[in-house]
Motif scaffolding. Structure first.
Motif, short mmCIF file in Angstrom:
data_model
loop_
_atom_site.label_atom_id
_atom_site.label_comp_id
_atom_site.label_asym_id
_atom_site.label_seq_id
_atom_site.Cartn_x
_atom_site.Cartn_y
_atom_site.Cartn_z
N ARG A 121 -10.01 9.41 -4.42
CA ARG A 121 -9.14 10.47 -3.90
C ARG A 121 -9.19 10.48 -2.38
N VAL A 122 -8.00 10.32 -1.78
CA VAL A 122 -7.91 10.41 -0.32
C VAL A 122 -6.77 11.34 0.01
N GLY A 123 -7.11 12.51 0.55
CA GLY A 123 -6.07 13.48 0.85
C GLY A 123 -5.29 13.83 -0.41
N ARG A 124 -3.98 13.66 -0.35
CA ARG A 124 -3.18 14.00 -1.54
C ARG A 124 -2.99 12.79 -2.45
N PHE A 125 -3.56 11.63 -2.06
CA PHE A 125 -3.43 10.43 -2.89
C PHE A 125 -4.55 10.32 -3.91
N THR A 126 -4.24 9.76 -5.06
CA THR A 126 -5.27 9.35 -6.01
C THR A 126 -5.01 7.88 -6.30
N ILE A 127 -6.03 7.05 -6.05
CA ILE A 127 -5.85 5.62 -6.27
C ILE A 127 -6.42 5.25 -7.63
N VAL A 184 -12.74 -7.79 -8.64
CA VAL A 184 -11.71 -6.95 -8.04
C VAL A 184 -10.40 -7.73 -7.95
N PHE A 185 -10.54 -8.98 -7.53
CA PHE A 185 -9.35 -9.80 -7.29
C PHE A 185 -8.68 -10.20 -8.59
N MET A 186 -9.48 -10.67 -9.57
CA MET A 186 -8.84 -11.19 -10.79
C MET A 186 -8.31 -10.07 -11.68
N HIS A 187 -8.93 -8.89 -11.64
CA HIS A 187 -8.39 -7.77 -12.42
C HIS A 187 -7.40 -6.96 -11.60
N SER A 188 -7.20 -7.35 -10.35
CA SER A 188 -6.27 -6.66 -9.45
C SER A 188 -6.58 -5.18 -9.37
N SER A 189 -7.85 -4.88 -9.02
CA SER A 189 -8.28 -3.49 -8.98
C SER A 189 -7.86 -2.83 -7.67
N ASN A 190 -7.04 -1.77 -7.79
CA ASN A 190 -6.60 -1.04 -6.60
C ASN A 190 -7.77 -0.34 -5.93
N ILE A 191 -8.65 0.25 -6.78
CA ILE A 191 -9.80 1.00 -6.23
C ILE A 191 -10.67 0.06 -5.41
N GLY A 192 -10.97 -1.11 -5.99
CA GLY A 192 -11.80 -2.09 -5.30
C GLY A 192 -11.19 -2.51 -3.97
N LEU A 195 -6.13 2.55 3.21
CA LEU A 195 -6.54 2.34 1.82
C LEU A 195 -5.38 1.83 0.97
N THR A 196 -4.22 2.46 1.12
CA THR A 196 -3.09 2.02 0.29
C THR A 196 -2.55 0.66 0.75
#
Lengths: 575, 147
Positions: A311-317, A332-340, A388-389
């Motif tokens: 959670r960053v401000g009004r965003f939820t990743i 992170v790369f192979m599962h394409s993790s946004n959080i990572g 982050l985004t």
């Protein structure tokens, strides 16, 4: 004449005799001169009237045709455009246009019938109006074919005539629509290479492009298959030389026929490859991960906590392919993790990440051989949430060509790639600008290969080739909100991964899932299979041997120790 | 006086003949110029038709069209990714002894003496047809029926 004077002369003796004789001889010389002069006039008359007369009458009769057929009379012929193997993409032909002098028409009815047979697309009522007009000139048909011209000549009608003019012909029709471009009626380039190289082409010089007709067709075929299979609205595809940036194929669909530009719609004419800017999503993870390796001393074992949404401000990743555990960099790369990736972005820092993207040419409009260039959409204020985004490609929009060029820069050893359509005259086109270390590029190649062997891009694999790549699925922003139903599914990849030669990118706009894809419309199901089909075609077209790749020595095997199973135990994923 | 007559005669003859030669030369030049013009016109026409033919050739070689023709007229299919290898002499399969049985009508010694061609561009030259081809019975169906 002098003989005559001699016998009839009065004989005079003495001194006078000689003076008379002198006068006689002078007269005769004069007479001879006149005779010769007349003789020459006669000869010249003969020459003009008989010998040259025939020719000059021929010249007068043909002077009109000759004048209009004379190449220099209409301005220089525009140069041709060829592909890299010398296949003709655009040429200029002299085409006849048919006109009529209505005053000389003898039988308008039979003439219009005859013309309608020869040129079927004529409008009968319009033709009759032209034939019965009270003026002395009317067009019947512009730019007719040589066969039609011959048929009209065979009619032998004195009222018909031809004017010759240059017409730009594109033998490949739609295939190179957006890159070659088109001209207006007067031969002025209005789009594509025709526009940007107008100065060269209008002086009659030819232009040789880096494109390959065969690859172009293969990309178009597979892209249109992907679009029709997933009932998408549009798509684009490109093949780049990973080292030089030469564009081997560039397709934007829907396209239009260059020979009938006036019938094309705006949607067809829009160049999605270089002018369209799209949020391409997870592909940006390639660059954020590369930035992490290049700017920080981290190894593959570095972990990121992807257990809970960020959670960053009004965003939820959130993660699309959620693993809900602590992930290593390859995971992170192979599962394409946004959080990572977002956590990686946090570690790199906003300014550094922005500079890294900028160095790869992702934030500014490209300097390119055609002028239809889109300006990337970049947030004006770069906050922490932006960083982050942006590290997983949210909130940044670039052109697909820019994206594939940046990927080429990552995989080719870290040298900046500038895409080009026209090869410069000097052969030395290797990039001199380093954007990342060779070691970073090496690591990225392994990660990209891992995505195809184990991760989201499995459908892009082709037997016999070490393909590496990254999927990108992004929701389209509609009226400022992301629409979960409207996706942009894309895949960018390169091969062979140990020393990439080609970079390919496929982007499909608004695909809808089908039975074969179990309802999925994500990149792994839409763009990755199209990518694999193009590579298969490329192998056949370019004769790329499949036995150069050894699965036992695959570069992604080195990353296996960093892959953990779901429970967190250090186990190898079975290969 | 007589000398003068000869003198004038010679001069006039020279003038006339040089005039004649001059005219002849000018005629030849004009003929040649006409010829050049004609060839120029022909050349321009030929060059134009070459351009038209080139454009037509490019149009006919459109890959989409060729693909359609191949799929309808030939029994060929697109190559698989594994079909292309870097060096055919390294390929294990092609190094094996051919396991193909000898053709029906070819004498046995032909098969043994024929060089094994690894070059894929090799096109076999048709050999003389075997002598006993006349006696061979092609009509197996009829034979079977009689049996």
């Amino acid at each position: 004449m002098w003989k005559h004077s001699r016998y009839n002369a009065i004989s005079i003796d003495g001194e006078r005799r000689s003076s008379v004789y002198m006068a006689q001889s002078r007269l005769s010389i004069l007479a001879v001169c006149f005779v010769l002069a007349y003789f020459m006039v006669v000869l010249r008359l003969l020459d003009l009237a008989i010998i040259q007369g025939e020719v000059s009458s021929y010249d007068t009769a043909n002077s009109k045709i000759e004048k209009s057929q004379d190449v220099s009379a209409i301005s220089a012929r525009r140069g041709d455009i060829y592909d890299r193997n010398g296949f003709l993409l655009a040429t200029t032909l002299k085409t006849p246009s048919l006109f009529v002098d209505p005053l000389l028409v003898i039988d308008a009815g039979s003439l219009s019938d005859d013309l309608a047979v020869i040129i079927p697309q004529l409008d009968k009522s319009k033709l009759d109006r032209v034939l019965h007009a009270k003026n002395r000139f009317g067009w019947i048909a512009r730019n007719i074919t040589p066969a039609q011209q011959q048929d009209i000549l065979n009619l032998g009608d004195p009222s018909l005539g031809f004017e010759y003019e240059y017409k730009r012909i594109y033998p490949q029709g739609e295939l190179f629509a957006h890159l070659v471009g088109y001209t207006d009626r007067d031969g002025l380039g209005l789009a594509g290479i025709e526009r940007s190289y107008n100065d060269v082409l209008s002086t009659g010089k030819d232009v040789n492009l880096t494109l390959d007709l065969r690859l172009q067709h293969a990309v178009k075929r597979e892209l249109s298959k992907a679009i029709s299979d997933f009932t998408a609205i549009a798509g684009t595809g490109v093949i780049l030389d990973a080292k030089t940036g030469e564009i081997l194929a560039g397709v934007s669909l829907p396209d239009f026929n260059l020979n009938t530009v006036n019938k094309a719609s705006k949607n067809q004419m829009f160049n999605r490859l270089t002018l369209g800017v799209y949020e391409l999503g997870s592909m940006f993870k390639i660059f954020s991960t590369a930035a992490l390796f290049d700017l920080h001393d981290v190894d593959m074992g570095k972990t990121f906590d992807a257990r809970t949404p960020l959670r960053v401000g009004r965003f939820t990743i959130n993660d699309y392919h959620a693993e809900k555990r602590i992930l290593t960099v390859p995971e992170v790369f192979m599962h394409s993790s946004n959080i990572g990736s977002a956590l990686m972005g946090d570690m790199i820092g906003g300014e550094a990440l922005r500079k890294f993207y900028s160095d790869l040419g992702l934030l500014e409009p490209m300097d390119f051989d055609i002028r239809e260039i889109g300006k990337p959409l970049v947030p004006s204020i770069w906050r922490r949430s932006t960083t982050l985004t942006a590290s997983y490609g949210h909130g940044l929009a670039t052109t697909p060509l820019q994206m594939s060029a940046a990927v080429a820069s990552v995989v080719n050893g870290g040298m900046l790639v500038n895409p080009m359509l026209v090869k410069p005259s000097n052969d030395n086109i290797k990039s001199e600008m380093r954007v990342m270390s060779e070691d970073t590029s090496d690591k990225m190649r392994k990660l990209l290969r891992l995505v195809v062997t184990k991760g989201t891009g499995k459908n892009a694999d082709v037997k016999g080739f070490a393909i590496g790549g990254k999927t990108g699925t992004a929701e389209k922003s509609v009226n400022g909100r992301y629409d979960r139903k409207k996706l942009i599914s894309s895949f960018v990849g390169a091969f062979p991964m140990d020393d990439p030669k080609y970079v390919l990118m496929i982007m499909v706009d608004e695909p809808k899932g089908n039975k074969k894809s179990y309802g999925y419309a994500t990149a792994g199901w839409v763009a990755a299979p199209a990518f694999a089909r193009i590579v298969t075609s490329m192998a056949a077209i370019l004769g790329l041997p499949a036995d150069k790749y050894d699965p036992q020595k695959d570069i992604s095997l080195e990353l296996l120790p960093y892959l953990y199973d779901e429970k967190g135990g250090k186990k190898l994923v079975s290969y | 006086m007589k000398g003068n007559i000869i003198k004038y005669g010679v001069v006039i003859a020279l003038v006339v003949s040089s005039g004649g030669v001059l005219m002849n030369v000018s005629q030849q030049v004009q003929t040649a110029e006409r010829e050049v013009k004609r060839y120029d016109r022909k050349l321009a026409a030929k060059e134009e038709s070459i351009r038209v033919l080139k454009a037509e050739w490019a149009y006919l070689n459109n890959p989409a069209r060729l693909e359609l023709l191949v799929s309808s007229g030939l029994s060929l299919s697109a190559a698989n990714s594994m079909d292309i290898i870097s060096d055919i002499s390294n390929d294990e399969e092609s190094n094996k002894e051919p396991s193909v049985s000898s053709p029906v009508f070819a004498p046995a010694n032909h098969v043994n003496s024929a060089p094994l061609h690894r070059d894929i561009s090799y096109v076999p030259i048709p050999r003389k047809s075997p002598v006993n081809i006349k006696n061979a019975n092609f009509n197996n169906n009829n034979n079977g029926g009689a049996r």
